[in-house]
Design an enzyme around this catalytic site. Sequence first.
Site, short mmCIF file in Angstrom:
data_model
loop_
_atom_site.label_atom_id
_atom_site.label_comp_id
_atom_site.label_asym_id
_atom_site.label_seq_id
_atom_site.Cartn_x
_atom_site.Cartn_y
_atom_site.Cartn_z
N VAL A 11 78.57 22.26 38.08
CA VAL A 11 78.87 23.20 39.56
C VAL A 11 80.26 23.52 40.18
CG1 VAL A 11 78.05 23.47 41.59
CG2 VAL A 11 76.29 22.99 40.22
N ASP A 30 88.46 14.87 42.11
CA ASP A 30 87.38 14.14 41.46
C ASP A 30 87.86 12.95 41.56
OD1 ASP A 30 84.64 15.10 39.01
OD2 ASP A 30 85.51 13.02 39.57
N LYS A 201 66.94 27.26 47.06
CA LYS A 201 66.92 26.87 45.95
C LYS A 201 65.50 25.77 45.09
CE LYS A 201 69.96 24.50 42.13
NZ LYS A 201 70.40 25.16 41.18
N ASN A 205 63.55 26.99 41.16
CA ASN A 205 64.08 25.54 39.83
C ASN A 205 62.31 25.36 39.92
OD1 ASN A 205 66.08 25.99 39.55
ND2 ASN A 205 66.99 23.93 40.52
N GLY A 254 64.14 20.37 30.27
CA GLY A 254 65.07 19.24 30.24
C GLY A 254 65.98 19.82 31.34
N CYS A 257 68.60 19.73 35.97
CA CYS A 257 68.00 20.04 37.23
C CYS A 257 66.43 20.57 37.17
CB CYS A 257 68.56 21.85 37.20
SG CYS A 257 70.42 21.99 37.46
N LYS A 260 65.06 16.66 37.59
CA LYS A 260 66.19 16.00 38.93
C LYS A 260 65.39 16.62 40.33
CE LYS A 260 69.76 16.93 39.57
NZ LYS A 260 69.66 17.52 41.51
#
Length: 429
Positions: A11, A30, A201, A205, A254, A257, A260
């Site tokens: 993302v 990061d 969101k 999903n 799988g 996203c 989970k």
Amino acid sequence: MHISVIGTGYVGLVTGVCFAKLGHTVTCCDIIKEKVDAINAGRPSIFEPQLEELLKGAINKGLFRATTDIDHTVRDSDVSFICVGTPSQPDGSINLQFIRSAAESIARSMKDGHTIIVKSTVVPGTTESLIPIFTSSKKKFHLGMNPEFLKEGSAVQDFMNPDSIVIGYSDDYSRKLLEELYRPFTCPKITVNLRTAEMIKYANNSFLATKISFINEIANICETAGIDVTEVAHAIGLDQRIGSKFLRAGAGFGGSCFPKDIKALVAWSKSKVYSPKLLQSVLDLNADQPLRMIDILKSVVGTINGKRVSVLGLAFKPDTDDVREAPSIKIVDQLLKIGAIVTVYDPKAMDNFRSIFGDKVKYASDIKSCLKGADATLLVTEWDEFSKLTIEHFKLMKSPVIIDGRRALDPDKLLKMGVTYLGIGWKNK
Ligand code: UDX
């Protein structure tokens, strides 16, 4: 606009590079220095079509860079996007530790009037729950929630051509800032409060995952009655109330996203005293679906102990090297448990798979060496190159048996070649 992006996963990196492509000045942060160095050298940390090219272009124009220095980056920017991971806890509930630490870092460094946008997928109420962290900085701030709908393998394309954009806002300033950022996009823009944006969101999903588990259930029923599920899916997909997308039956969903996020929504909902029945069934069906391939395999080769089984495709879907929650993991694990000798091949995901299975399986360098001497082949990921299998490939096998876990092959063509073809949702009986 000067944009800071916290997190350089799918993302974060795609969002950062695409905003730079739109002319903004972007810095991605990061904590892993090697990742940052590779990105600054024009090498994305993930395999994603178009990303490397856009990254190099943005670096050359001076519009994009990566850093480990979150404090200076946030201080010098107008808006920070939180794009860190939200992994599962062992009980399936969401782990918000990275969200909180990103918020704390931003609160420490931001200037007065800074805007923070949460882009990570978070359970409803999470963005609001960060308010005390920002308030404790004694600075003025604005807060928004802007979920992403990127698919791995087409993430850049999805960012640049979205079906819709969800603008979750807590005040006029954050709404206007997001509207301004997304002004070049002509798709519908949905303006809602923070927790509605978060829920959209999950609902998105969950619906897609439900559609997949639905067609997989229909496929499993079709198999018992000599019906080809692809014909059924094609027909029902023409009903515009249903739609043709996400009706591909197979070995299950799988990726980073769907598994989970559905687990997180179920766990969060349970914590609110509603136990979701439909979504729990979606997960249960998906947990069993990869193992259907082994049931089909047993029906054709009998006992599996000592048999050579080749597995084509390890990534959770084509065009990615990602094996997170990939059905291949469950399938190979079970094959090994019941004594199969397993050889695997994937065009991109071999290294990631090796980090899970080590030397428990053999790694082939191409399709032919994967199939050589096998008693049966399982097609688990529908990479394009697998659709071009010819009789020359099957001649290399001990017996030409293929189980199509993605319904990616043409059964009639294979049967005419003398190949034993079976598949999920195929007339196996
Ligand atoms: C998904 C969502 O599509 C995206 O909007 C969200 O932001 C992140 O999660 P992604 O996980 O990258 O994207 O892949 P997607 O193409 O949606 O596929 C997910 C899984 O579902 C894959 O394992 C795929 O093989 C499976 N799938 C998909 C099916 O089994 N059948 C289908 O018809 C579609």
